[in-house]
Motif scaffolding. Sequence first.
Motif, PDB file in Angstrom:
ATOM      1  N   GLY A  74      21.714  29.732  39.732  1.00 12.43           N
ATOM      2  CA  GLY A  74      23.157  29.480  39.664  1.00 12.43           C
ATOM      3  C   GLY A  74      23.870  30.455  38.761  1.00 12.43           C
ATOM      4  N   VAL A  75      23.285  30.755  37.598  1.00 12.80           N
ATOM      5  CA  VAL A  75      23.904  31.698  36.665  1.00 12.80           C
ATOM      6  C   VAL A  75      23.915  33.106  37.250  1.00 12.80           C
ATOM      7  CG1 VAL A  75      23.689  32.756  34.385  1.00 12.80           C
ATOM      8  CG2 VAL A  75      23.317  30.312  34.652  1.00 12.80           C
ATOM      9  N   SER A  76      22.847  33.479  37.938  1.00 20.30           N
ATOM     10  CA  SER A  76      22.790  34.809  38.560  1.00 20.30           C
ATOM     11  C   SER A  76      23.872  34.966  39.625  1.00 20.30           C
ATOM     12  CB  SER A  76      21.402  35.031  39.190  1.00 20.30           C
ATOM     13  OG  SER A  76      20.396  35.011  38.200  1.00 20.30           O
ATOM     14  N   VAL A  77      24.103  33.908  40.395  1.00 23.87           N
ATOM     15  CA  VAL A  77      25.172  33.941  41.400  1.00 23.87           C
ATOM     16  C   VAL A  77      26.536  34.071  40.719  1.00 23.87           C
ATOM     17  CG1 VAL A  77      26.369  32.584  43.155  1.00 23.87           C
ATOM     18  CG2 VAL A  77      23.869  32.676  43.137  1.00 23.87           C
ATOM     19  N   LEU A 137      27.048  37.660  39.708  1.00 28.36           N
ATOM     20  CA  LEU A 137      27.388  38.495  40.845  1.00 28.36           C
ATOM     21  C   LEU A 137      28.852  38.314  41.249  1.00 28.36           C
ATOM     22  CD1 LEU A 137      24.195  38.084  43.075  1.00 28.36           C
ATOM     23  CD2 LEU A 137      24.914  40.115  41.787  1.00 28.36           C
ATOM     24  N   ALA A 138      29.365  37.092  41.044  1.00 31.27           N
ATOM     25  CA  ALA A 138      30.763  36.805  41.395  1.00 31.27           C
ATOM     26  C   ALA A 138      31.729  37.284  40.321  1.00 31.27           C
ATOM     27  CB  ALA A 138      30.940  35.305  41.617  1.00 31.27           C
ATOM     28  N   GLY A 139      31.195  37.784  39.197  1.00 30.14           N
ATOM     29  CA  GLY A 139      32.048  38.275  38.123  1.00 30.14           C
ATOM     30  C   GLY A 139      32.506  37.208  37.158  1.00 30.14           C
ATOM     31  N   THR A 140      31.987  35.993  37.298  1.00 38.00           N
ATOM     32  CA  THR A 140      32.385  34.903  36.406  1.00 38.00           C
ATOM     33  C   THR A 140      31.794  35.074  35.011  1.00 38.00           C
ATOM     34  OG1 THR A 140      32.420  33.434  38.327  1.00 38.00           O
ATOM     35  CG2 THR A 140      32.429  32.386  36.159  1.00 38.00           C
ATOM     36  N   ILE A 141      30.609  35.645  34.941  1.00 42.37           N
ATOM     37  CA  ILE A 141      29.913  35.850  33.673  1.00 42.37           C
ATOM     38  C   ILE A 141      29.756  37.337  33.420  1.00 42.37           C
ATOM     39  CG2 ILE A 141      27.728  35.514  32.429  1.00 42.37           C
ATOM     40  CD1 ILE A 141      27.358  32.917  33.887  1.00 42.37           C
ATOM     41  N   ASN A 142      30.079  37.760  32.201  1.00 46.89           N
ATOM     42  CA  ASN A 142      29.864  39.147  31.785  1.00 46.89           C
ATOM     43  C   ASN A 142      28.758  39.153  30.740  1.00 46.89           C
ATOM     44  OD1 ASN A 142      29.986  41.851  31.133  1.00 46.89           O
ATOM     45  ND2 ASN A 142      31.828  41.631  29.853  1.00 46.89           N
ATOM     46  N   PRO A 143      27.493  39.390  31.131  1.00 46.19           N
ATOM     47  CA  PRO A 143      26.383  39.233  30.202  1.00 46.19           C
ATOM     48  C   PRO A 143      26.204  40.376  29.216  1.00 46.19           C
ATOM     49  CG  PRO A 143      25.568  39.968  32.322  1.00 46.19           C
ATOM     50  CD  PRO A 143      27.048  39.751  32.485  1.00 46.19           C
TER      51      PRO A 143
END
Length: 268
Positions: free
Chosen positions: A50-53, A56-62
Motif C-alpha cells: 500500500g505504501v509503495s502504491v 508511485l502516486a506521489g502521495t509520499i515523498n520518501p
Amino acid sequence: MFIQTGLIRNAREAIVLSLQIFSRTIGAKYRKSFLGYFWMIVPVVVIAGGVSVAKLAGTINPGATGLPYTLFVFIGVVIWMIFVELLDVPYQAFDNARSYLTRVNFPREAIVLVQVYEALVGAAARYLFLCAVIAAYGILSFGGALILLASIVTSVLMGLGVGMLLAPFMILFEDLRNTVRLFVAYGIFVSAAFYAPHSGVFGRVIQINPISIVMAAAREGVETGDMTSVAPAFLAVVLVSILLVVVGTILIRIALPIVVERMLIGGR
C-alpha cells in the motif's frame, strides 16, 4: 546464597514450564488456520504494498532511500512490527492469564516466556521472508544478512524491555494502556519506516528515534554489507535495550505481588 539458589531454581522452573506450554500451544495455534504461519507475513506485504502504491502516486515523498523503495519499506515495517509485538508481550501475557494467575501457584515468568517464544517464531519467519525478498532483488550478502539479523534481535530486545517496564503500570492504570495503544497505532509515522529522515524538526525526531536507528542499520547492512555510518548509535541502542530488559525483569518481579493483589481484590 539461599536467595541466589532460590532465584536460579525459580528461573529454571519457569523455563521448563514455559517450554512445555509453548510446545503444546504453538502448533495448535496455527493448525486452525489454512494459511498457518503465512499470516505472520501478510500484514507486512499489505502495508508495504500500500505504501509503495502511495509513493508511485506521489502521495509520499520518501527522500533518498538508497535501496529500492519497496524493499526499503519492507525492512522498516518488519522491524517496527517486531518491536510493537514484543512491546505488547508482557502485558498480554498477564492479561491473558487473569483467570488462573490468582488461583494457581507457579513461576509467573513462565507466562511471559511463552509469549516471547511465540513472538520469536514470528520474528524468525519475517526474517526469513526478508532474506528471500532481498535475494529476489539480487543484493543479499552474508554480511548484510548478519546485520539484518542483529537489527531484528535488537528490535526484539528493545520492544521486550520497554514492554516489561510498562506492563505492571498498564495493568494497574487503564489510561496508560490506552496511551500505549495510541502509540502503537500511529508511532510508525514518526519512525523511518516509510521515508528517509528529512531536514527540519520532524526529520530530527525521526533521526533520534531509537527504532529508526535500528532500521537505518539494517538498511545500510543490506545495501553495503556493513553499517559503519550508524555503528556507534546502533551499539548504544543495543546496550540500552539489554539494560531495559534487565531492569524490566527486576521490575516485574517486584511488581507482580501488587498486580496479583489488585486482581484478587476485584480490581483490574
